[in-house]
Write a protein that holds these residues in place. Sequence first.
Motif, PDB file in Angstrom:
ATOM      1  N   GLN A   1      -5.391  12.372   5.000  1.00 46.19           N
ATOM      2  CA  GLN A   1      -4.630  11.726   3.936  1.00 46.19           C
ATOM      3  C   GLN A   1      -3.259  11.247   4.404  1.00 46.19           C
ATOM      4  N   LYS A   2      -2.631  11.950   5.350  1.00 46.17           N
ATOM      5  CA  LYS A   2      -1.324  11.476   5.827  1.00 46.17           C
ATOM      6  C   LYS A   2      -1.468  10.169   6.600  1.00 46.17           C
ATOM      7  N   ARG A   3      -2.603   9.984   7.252  1.00 45.67           N
ATOM      8  CA  ARG A   3      -2.856   8.703   7.923  1.00 45.67           C
ATOM      9  C   ARG A   3      -3.129   7.600   6.906  1.00 45.67           C
ATOM     10  N   MET A   4      -3.869   7.936   5.869  1.00 46.00           N
ATOM     11  CA  MET A   4      -4.144   6.957   4.816  1.00 46.00           C
ATOM     12  C   MET A   4      -2.860   6.564   4.095  1.00 46.00           C
ATOM     13  N   ARG A   5      -1.997   7.517   3.826  1.00 49.23           N
ATOM     14  CA  ARG A   5      -0.731   7.202   3.145  1.00 49.23           C
ATOM     15  C   ARG A   5       0.134   6.281   3.997  1.00 49.23           C
ATOM     16  N   GLU A   6       0.079   6.478   5.317  1.00 50.38           N
ATOM     17  CA  GLU A   6       0.833   5.586   6.206  1.00 50.38           C
ATOM     18  C   GLU A   6       0.277   4.170   6.144  1.00 50.38           C
ATOM     19  N   LEU A   7      -1.060   4.037   6.159  1.00 46.22           N
ATOM     20  CA  LEU A   7      -1.682   2.719   6.035  1.00 46.22           C
ATOM     21  C   LEU A   7      -1.317   2.082   4.693  1.00 46.22           C
ATOM     22  N   GLN A   8      -1.348   2.865   3.623  1.00 42.50           N
ATOM     23  CA  GLN A   8      -1.006   2.337   2.303  1.00 42.50           C
ATOM     24  C   GLN A   8       0.396   1.744   2.306  1.00 42.50           C
ATOM     25  N   GLY A   9       1.348   2.479   2.854  1.00 42.84           N
ATOM     26  CA  GLY A   9       2.735   2.033   2.821  1.00 42.84           C
ATOM     27  C   GLY A   9       2.951   0.737   3.574  1.00 42.84           C
ATOM     28  N   VAL A  10       2.412   0.642   4.797  1.00 43.82           N
ATOM     29  CA  VAL A  10       2.654  -0.564   5.601  1.00 43.82           C
ATOM     30  C   VAL A  10       1.927  -1.764   5.011  1.00 43.82           C
ATOM     31  N   ILE A  11       0.756  -1.541   4.407  1.00 46.45           N
ATOM     32  CA  ILE A  11       0.031  -2.656   3.782  1.00 46.45           C
ATOM     33  C   ILE A  11       0.796  -3.165   2.557  1.00 46.45           C
ATOM     34  N   MET A  12       1.368  -2.252   1.791  1.00 47.05           N
ATOM     35  CA  MET A  12       2.113  -2.667   0.600  1.00 47.05           C
ATOM     36  C   MET A  12       3.363  -3.458   0.982  1.00 47.05           C
ATOM     37  N   VAL A  13       4.048  -3.045   2.047  1.00 45.46           N
ATOM     38  CA  VAL A  13       5.236  -3.787   2.482  1.00 45.46           C
ATOM     39  C   VAL A  13       4.839  -5.160   3.014  1.00 45.46           C
ATOM     40  N   ALA A  14       3.796  -5.201   3.855  1.00 44.96           N
ATOM     41  CA  ALA A  14       3.354  -6.483   4.413  1.00 44.96           C
ATOM     42  C   ALA A  14       2.848  -7.422   3.327  1.00 44.96           C
TER      43      ALA A  14
ATOM     44  N   CYS B   1       4.075  -7.792   0.415  1.00 38.39           N
ATOM     45  CA  CYS B   1       5.238  -8.452  -0.197  1.00 38.39           C
ATOM     46  C   CYS B   1       5.620  -9.699   0.592  1.00 38.39           C
ATOM     47  N   PHE B   2       5.468  -9.639   1.913  1.00 35.66           N
ATOM     48  CA  PHE B   2       5.716 -10.818   2.745  1.00 35.66           C
ATOM     49  C   PHE B   2       4.716 -11.921   2.411  1.00 35.66           C
ATOM     50  N   GLN B   3       3.447 -11.549   2.204  1.00 40.77           N
ATOM     51  CA  GLN B   3       2.430 -12.551   1.867  1.00 40.77           C
ATOM     52  C   GLN B   3       2.715 -13.178   0.505  1.00 40.77           C
ATOM     53  N   MET B   4       3.127 -12.372  -0.459  1.00 39.99           N
ATOM     54  CA  MET B   4       3.480 -12.926  -1.771  1.00 39.99           C
ATOM     55  C   MET B   4       4.671 -13.868  -1.659  1.00 39.99           C
TER      56      MET B   4
ATOM     57  N   ARG C   1      -0.332 -20.651  -4.796  1.00 44.11           N
ATOM     58  CA  ARG C   1      -0.654 -19.637  -5.789  1.00 44.11           C
ATOM     59  C   ARG C   1      -1.771 -18.722  -5.298  1.00 44.11           C
ATOM     60  N   GLY C   2      -2.767 -19.317  -4.610  1.00 48.88           N
ATOM     61  CA  GLY C   2      -3.857 -18.505  -4.081  1.00 48.88           C
ATOM     62  C   GLY C   2      -3.382 -17.506  -3.046  1.00 48.88           C
ATOM     63  N   ILE C   3      -2.514 -17.942  -2.121  1.00 54.06           N
ATOM     64  CA  ILE C   3      -1.982 -17.039  -1.106  1.00 54.06           C
ATOM     65  C   ILE C   3      -1.126 -15.960  -1.754  1.00 54.06           C
ATOM     66  N   GLY C   4      -0.340 -16.354  -2.770  1.00 57.91           N
ATOM     67  CA  GLY C   4       0.482 -15.364  -3.471  1.00 57.91           C
ATOM     68  C   GLY C   4      -0.359 -14.311  -4.170  1.00 57.91           C
ATOM     69  N   ILE C   5      -1.444 -14.739  -4.813  1.00 58.91           N
ATOM     70  CA  ILE C   5      -2.321 -13.784  -5.501  1.00 58.91           C
ATOM     71  C   ILE C   5      -3.039 -12.892  -4.485  1.00 58.91           C
ATOM     72  N   GLU C   6      -3.394 -13.436  -3.322  1.00 60.72           N
ATOM     73  CA  GLU C   6      -3.986 -12.596  -2.279  1.00 60.72           C
ATOM     74  C   GLU C   6      -2.991 -11.530  -1.821  1.00 60.72           C
ATOM     75  N   GLY C   7      -1.702 -11.908  -1.744  1.00 61.79           N
ATOM     76  CA  GLY C   7      -0.681 -10.914  -1.431  1.00 61.79           C
ATOM     77  C   GLY C   7      -0.608  -9.835  -2.498  1.00 61.79           C
ATOM     78  N   LEU C   8      -0.700 -10.241  -3.768  1.00 60.69           N
ATOM     79  CA  LEU C   8      -0.735  -9.262  -4.854  1.00 60.69           C
ATOM     80  C   LEU C   8      -1.965  -8.372  -4.729  1.00 60.69           C
ATOM     81  N   GLY C   9      -3.101  -8.953  -4.334  1.00 60.50           N
ATOM     82  CA  GLY C   9      -4.310  -8.163  -4.127  1.00 60.50           C
ATOM     83  C   GLY C   9      -4.135  -7.144  -3.022  1.00 60.50           C
ATOM     84  N   CYS C  10      -3.455  -7.531  -1.932  1.00 56.97           N
ATOM     85  CA  CYS C  10      -3.185  -6.568  -0.850  1.00 56.97           C
ATOM     86  C   CYS C  10      -2.268  -5.449  -1.333  1.00 56.97           C
ATOM     87  N   LEU C  11      -1.326  -5.803  -2.197  1.00 56.20           N
ATOM     88  CA  LEU C  11      -0.446  -4.780  -2.766  1.00 56.20           C
ATOM     89  C   LEU C  11      -1.252  -3.776  -3.589  1.00 56.20           C
ATOM     90  N   LEU C  12      -2.176  -4.280  -4.399  1.00 57.93           N
ATOM     91  CA  LEU C  12      -3.028  -3.386  -5.197  1.00 57.93           C
ATOM     92  C   LEU C  12      -3.947  -2.558  -4.303  1.00 57.93           C
TER      93      LEU C  12
END
Length: 615
Positions: free
Chosen positions: A164-177, A179-182, A372-383
Amino acid sequence: MNSAVTSCEHPDPLQRSEDVLTFHDAGQSGKKEGQHGSHSSSHLAYGILEVPPWHLCIFLGIQHFLTALGGLVAVPLILAKGLCLQHDPLTQSYLISTIFFVSGICTLLQVCLGVRLPILQGGTFSFLAPSLAMLSLPTWKCPDWTRNASQVNASSPEFTEEWQKRMRELQGVIMVASCFQMLVGFSGLMGYLMRFIGPLTIAPTISLVALPLFDSAGSDAGAHWGIATLTVFLITLFSQYLKNTAVPVPIYGRRKGCHISKFHLFQVFPVLLALCLSWLLCFVLTVTNALPSAPTAYGYLARTDTKGNVLSQAPWFRFPYPGQWGLPTISLAGVFGIFAGVISSMVESVGDYYACARLVGAPPPPKHAINRGIGIEGLGCLLAGAWGTGNGTTSYSENVGALGITRVGSRVVIVAAGCVMLLMGVFGKIGAAFATIPTPVIGGMFLVMFGVITAVGISNLQYVDMNSSRNLFVFGFSIFCGLTIPNWVNKNTEKLQTGILQLDQVIQVLLTTGMFVGGFLGFLLDNTIPGSLEERGLLSWNQMQESAETTKVLEIYGFPCGIGTQPCASSWTRCLPFWPRLEGGGKGEMGMSQLTLCSQDPSGDRPRGAPETRM
C-alpha cells in the motif's frame, strides 16, 4: 423554435442479408434533418447524433467493454510485480475492479463534457514505464520475502503496508502529473505545442511505450511457452485468418422470430475467445494433473488452481472509493517520470480523436474540442489517482477500431459502455475471475498486444518521407537510444550520483523511461535538423489537424443540452480556449438567437474567405 420534425419508423438495425447478420447499411432513416455525411458517414448504421434501440445500445456497449478488456486487465497485472503483489491475486482483483469503475466514470465524462466523440477511456500503457522505473528505485524495490509465495501472508498487516505504501506513492505522483495535463488542456497549450510535435516525435514515443516491456511479456510467457504460444496462435487465427468467417448463431427478429443467421464472431471477439480457450485447456491439464503440482517446477503457473481461492474470497459487491489505500504521498522523481507518460498519452489521444472523427463521419475536431478532451483526460487521471488504480486514463485506440467494425458511431453506445464498466467495477467477482487467468495465458496476450502498440507508433511514419536520410537518422537514432540508454542506466546507477538524492532519483527515472528518451531526442532532432515541412510530414499532418469547421461542429463538439449557450455571446468566453468559438448576432427573423461559428486568426478577426457557420 423553428425546426422541421419528421416521424418515421427506424428499420430493424439487424437484418439478414445473404444469410449474414449485419447492420443496416444505409442508416438513412432516423437521421436528423440537415445531417451532412462525410467520406465515412455513408456506410454507418447509426451516426454520432443518432440513438439506436436500447437493446442494441446495451449489446454494443458490452462489446466495447470486451474490446477494451485486454488493456484494462493488463495494466494492473503488469503493475502487480512492482507493487509486490505477484502472489496476492485477491488484491489484484481489487485493482482490476477499481480500474473498471474509474474507466466507466472517465468515459462518461469524456463523451458528455470532453471531446464528445464516441471514444472509450481506460488505463494507459504510457504510465507503465515511468511507474515501473520509479518502483525499481532502491527505496521502492520489493523485499526478497515478497517474491517467495510460501513466505507471503496476504492478510498480514506487514504485507499490506508493504504494497500500500507503494500504491500511495503512485497515487500521489499521478495526481500531481494530472494537474499538468489539465493545465495543458484547459489553457489551450496543447494546440500550441502541436505545431512542434510531428510524426517523428510521436512514432518513437508510442513505439517505446511497449518495446521496453518485452522482459515482462517474455517472463510471463516463459512460465509455459506451450500455453503462451497457443494463446498467440489463437489470437492470430481469429483476428487475422478467420475475421471474415461468419458463424451460425440463433437470433430473434421482429419479422422472422427465432431463426439461424451468421455472425462474424472471430472478428469481434478474437482476444476474448483466445483467452477462454487457453484458459479451458489449462483447466483440463490441471484436472488431469498433466501440469506439475510443485510450486518450483516449470509449468506450475499454468495451473488454474494456483489462484483458485480468489473467487471464493472475493466479495460479490465491492464499491471502490477515493483513498481506499490511504493518503497519497509524493516524490519529485516520480512526478517527473509520470510527466513523460502524460506527454505521450496526450499525443496519442490527439491522434485517436482524429481517427475516431473520420470513422464516425464527423468533421475533424476543432481546437477547442481537443483542448477540452485533453483537459478531461487530465481530470480522469486525477480521479484514477484518487481512487488508487496505480495508473491514469487515456483514449483507447482499440475501441476506435471497433467503431469501424460495428459501423455504429453513436456516442450513446459509448455511454452504455461506460455504464457497463461502472457495473463491472462494483461486481467484485468479475475482477476476481480475471485475476485468476493463468500467467502464461496473460504472457501470450501481452506478446500480441505489445507488438500491436509498437506497430501503431511506427504507423505514424506514413506521413513522413522515409526515403530521406534525415528522417531515417532521426527515427533510428531516437529508437535505438530509447532502448540503449535506459538499459545502461539500470546497470550503472552508481555512476550517475550527484550527491543530491532527489536529483539522482529524477535523473534515474527519466533516463530509464525509454519513451521519454526516444521522444525527447525525436522532438529535439526533428525541430533542429533542417528539413522541409513536407519532408518532416508536418504538411499533411497540419492539413489533417486544420480542416475547416463544418455545419455540424457546434452540434457535435459543443456542450450538451445547450449548456453554456447564453454565455457564448459574452466577450470573456472567447478567451477560454476550451469554449466553442461563438459570436453573438442579432435576433433571427424567427425570434431565435443567431450564433455564428467561424475560424479566427490570432488577432481575433475572421480571415477573408474563412468558412462560417450560422445557427
